[in-house]
Motif scaffolding. Structure first.
Motif, PDB file in Angstrom:
ATOM      1  N   SER A   1       0.826  -0.971   0.328  1.00 25.57           N
ATOM      2  CA  SER A   1       0.061   0.015   0.354  1.00 25.57           C
ATOM      3  C   SER A   1       0.863   1.320  -0.536  1.00 25.57           C
ATOM      4  CB  SER A   1      -1.127   0.117   1.131  1.00 25.57           C
ATOM      5  OG  SER A   1      -0.201   0.194   2.822  1.00 25.57           O
TER       6      SER A   1
ATOM      7  N   PRO B   1       0.294   5.189   1.300  1.00 27.80           N
ATOM      8  CA  PRO B   1      -0.642   5.363   2.400  1.00 27.80           C
ATOM      9  C   PRO B   1      -1.488   7.003   1.965  1.00 27.80           C
ATOM     10  CG  PRO B   1       1.814   4.801   3.534  1.00 27.80           C
ATOM     11  CD  PRO B   1       1.658   4.761   1.889  1.00 27.80           C
ATOM     12  N   THR B   2      -0.989   7.284   1.196  1.00 27.43           N
ATOM     13  CA  THR B   2      -1.686   8.333   0.469  1.00 27.43           C
ATOM     14  C   THR B   2      -2.699   8.130  -0.971  1.00 27.43           C
ATOM     15  OG1 THR B   2       0.650   9.221  -1.069  1.00 27.43           O
ATOM     16  CG2 THR B   2       0.492  10.173   1.235  1.00 27.43           C
TER      17      THR B   2
ATOM     18  N   THR C   1      -5.065   7.597  -3.707  1.00 24.20           N
ATOM     19  CA  THR C   1      -6.521   7.749  -2.905  1.00 24.20           C
ATOM     20  C   THR C   1      -7.287   5.952  -4.163  1.00 24.20           C
ATOM     21  OG1 THR C   1      -6.972   9.202  -4.882  1.00 24.20           O
ATOM     22  CG2 THR C   1      -6.803   9.706  -2.486  1.00 24.20           C
ATOM     23  N   SER C   2      -6.450   5.986  -5.100  1.00 28.96           N
ATOM     24  CA  SER C   2      -6.987   4.717  -5.432  1.00 28.96           C
ATOM     25  C   SER C   2      -5.403   3.969  -5.882  1.00 28.96           C
ATOM     26  CB  SER C   2      -8.368   5.224  -6.800  1.00 28.96           C
ATOM     27  OG  SER C   2      -7.188   5.365  -7.830  1.00 28.96           O
TER      28      SER C   2
ATOM     29  N   PRO D   1      -8.748   1.705  -1.874  1.00 27.19           N
ATOM     30  CA  PRO D   1      -7.740   1.985  -0.787  1.00 27.19           C
ATOM     31  C   PRO D   1      -8.999   0.643   0.238  1.00 27.19           C
ATOM     32  CG  PRO D   1      -7.956   3.906  -1.455  1.00 27.19           C
ATOM     33  CD  PRO D   1      -8.041   3.331  -2.325  1.00 27.19           C
ATOM     34  N   SER D   2      -8.618   0.213   0.866  1.00 20.71           N
ATOM     35  CA  SER D   2      -9.094  -0.625   2.114  1.00 20.71           C
ATOM     36  C   SER D   2      -8.403   0.750   3.472  1.00 20.71           C
ATOM     37  CB  SER D   2      -8.772  -1.605   2.417  1.00 20.71           C
ATOM     38  OG  SER D   2      -9.846  -2.737   1.169  1.00 20.71           O
ATOM     39  N   ASN D   3      -9.529   0.864   4.621  1.00 20.61           N
ATOM     40  CA  ASN D   3      -8.365   1.439   6.048  1.00 20.61           C
ATOM     41  C   ASN D   3      -7.397   0.134   6.234  1.00 20.61           C
ATOM     42  OD1 ASN D   3      -8.592   3.714   6.824  1.00 20.61           O
ATOM     43  ND2 ASN D   3     -10.767   3.773   7.878  1.00 20.61           N
ATOM     44  N   GLY D   4      -6.350   0.744   6.376  1.00 23.18           N
ATOM     45  CA  GLY D   4      -5.484   0.383   7.466  1.00 23.18           C
ATOM     46  C   GLY D   4      -5.047  -0.856   6.417  1.00 23.18           C
TER      47      GLY D   4
ATOM     48  N   SER E   1      -2.822  -3.133   4.369  1.00 24.74           N
ATOM     49  CA  SER E   1      -0.430  -2.664   4.279  1.00 24.74           C
ATOM     50  C   SER E   1      -0.402  -3.537   2.729  1.00 24.74           C
ATOM     51  CB  SER E   1       0.304  -3.777   5.137  1.00 24.74           C
ATOM     52  OG  SER E   1      -0.207  -5.144   4.920  1.00 24.74           O
TER      53      SER E   1
ATOM     54  N   TYR F   1      -2.532  -5.476  -1.583  1.00 24.07           N
ATOM     55  CA  TYR F   1      -3.139  -5.258  -2.752  1.00 24.07           C
ATOM     56  C   TYR F   1      -3.231  -7.257  -3.334  1.00 24.07           C
ATOM     57  CZ  TYR F   1      -4.875  -0.820  -0.358  1.00 24.07           C
ATOM     58  OH  TYR F   1      -4.928   0.281   0.806  1.00 24.07           O
TER      59      TYR F   1
END
Length: 141
Positions: free
Chosen positions: A95, A97-98, A100-101, A116-119, A121, A123
């Motif tokens: 992931s 951190p910043t 948005t997709s 993105p999914s919350n938290g 690390s 995908y």
């Protein structure tokens, strides 16, 4: 850009490269202020200035020069071409951190947006119905 409040300021003038000049009114009790300049160009040097304004006039500008930096790219951590009879490729990436997709593509043609999914690390995305013994190029941005 963020700055510390000036107790006697009645407004602030915020500009970037001497062209965009925005008036920011004070907020009761705020000790810091922030202004966002949208749609800047990556890898470009900008100079931002903030001027405090009150009944006596304008302060000298507080200036800062910096270069915009593009967000980091995701890193593909695992690319699996599974058994030939399954006709799929699985891609896994870290992931950002910043982000948005994420845009996941194969051979520059199948392009899928993955939110993105919350938290999370890592995908994963699976490309089904592929042809055996064919070279594919997978990208994640």
């Amino acid at each position: 850009v963020t700055w510390t409040s000036v107790p006697t300021a009645t407004s602030y003038s915020v500009s970037i490269n001497d062209s965009v000049n925005t008036s920011v009114p004070p907020s009761n009790g705020a000790s810091q202020y922030m202004w966002v300049f949208p749609r800047l160009t990556n890898n470009t040097v900008y100079t931002v200035s903030v001027v405090a304004i009150n009944f006596a006039g304008s302060s000298s500008p507080a200036m800062k020069t910096g270069k915009t930096v593009p967000p980091s790219a995701p890193t593909i951590t695992l690319l699996i071409s599974t058994y030939a009879d399954q006709h799929i490729v699985t891609v896994t990436w870290t992931s950002v951190p910043t982000a948005t997709s994420y845009s996941v593509s194969i051979n520059d043609s199948v392009n899928t947006s993955v939110p993105p999914s919350n938290g999370a690390s890592q995908y994963m995305w699976v490309f089904p119905r592929l042809t055996n013994n064919t070279v594919y190029t997978v990208s994640v941005v």
